[in-house]
Write a protein that holds these residues in place. Structure first.
Motif, short mmCIF file in Angstrom:
data_model
loop_
_atom_site.label_atom_id
_atom_site.label_comp_id
_atom_site.label_asym_id
_atom_site.label_seq_id
_atom_site.Cartn_x
_atom_site.Cartn_y
_atom_site.Cartn_z
N VAL A 1 0.95 -1.27 0.01
CA VAL A 1 -0.02 -0.04 -0.10
C VAL A 1 0.83 1.23 0.05
N GLU B 1 0.17 5.22 0.61
CA GLU B 1 -0.80 6.38 0.86
C GLU B 1 -0.52 7.82 1.13
N ARG C 1 4.12 10.51 2.80
CA ARG C 1 3.87 9.14 2.35
C ARG C 1 3.99 8.01 3.04
N LEU D 1 -4.01 3.97 9.31
CA LEU D 1 -3.99 3.04 8.01
C LEU D 1 -3.72 1.50 8.40
#
Length: 162
Positions: free
Chosen positions: A105, A107, A118, A156
């Motif tokens: 991932v 994000e 980031r 997250l």
């Protein structure tokens, strides 16, 4: 046409890793650029082994591969290497595939206006390695920014169950 792998190339990849692709390099350094299933090997000024989870970006152009390491130096600059390849063959494609396939991932999270971090999770060995990279101009040592970045990371991870 298949190329026979030189003994020097096979010698660069330790036992337990699988050789995927290689290319002879040219210029002042010489040697070989090698991709294994777990790492990228570059002959920059001295031999360098970069596990795929540490390669932030790799691009191909002008007969060279440009590799950006995910860690920054003490001055906050990226480690970047440009290696010219004599006969690239499938090497650039293999490098691109290994770098992109390691990302679980990625994000972007805003912390101050449009500036932020980031957050990236990458496959690393038997687990996942998380990195948080602050935008230029944001101080990663600022306690408030660090706290908000850590909260975003925790959210997250919780959302993804990783």
């Amino acid at each position: 046409m298949l190329r026979r792998t030189p003994a020097e190339v096979r010698g660069l990849v330790p036992r337990g890793e699988r050789l995927l692709s290689w290319s002879r390099t040219f210029g002042a350094v010489g040697g070989y650029a090698v991709a294994s299933d777990t790492a990228l090997y570059l002959p920059v000024p001295e031999p360098l082994r970069l596990p795929w989870e540490l390669v932030a970006k790799a691009t191909w152009g002008d007969d060279a591969v440009l590799v950006v390491e995910g860690r920054v130096d003490p001055r906050g600059r990226d480690h970047v290497w440009r290696v010219r390849l004599d006969d690239p063959g499938a090497f650039p494609t293999v490098v691109y595939e290994r770098v992109t396939s390691s990302v679980v991932v990625s994000e972007r999270v805003a912390l101050e206006g449009d500036d932020g971090v980031r957050i990236v999770a990458r496959r690393a060995g038997d687990g996942v390695r998380w990195t948080v990279t602050f935008d230029p101009g944001l101080d990663p040592n600022d306690p408030d920014l660090r706290r908000r970045a850590d909260e975003a990371l925790a959210e997250l991870r919780s959302t993804l169950g990783i």
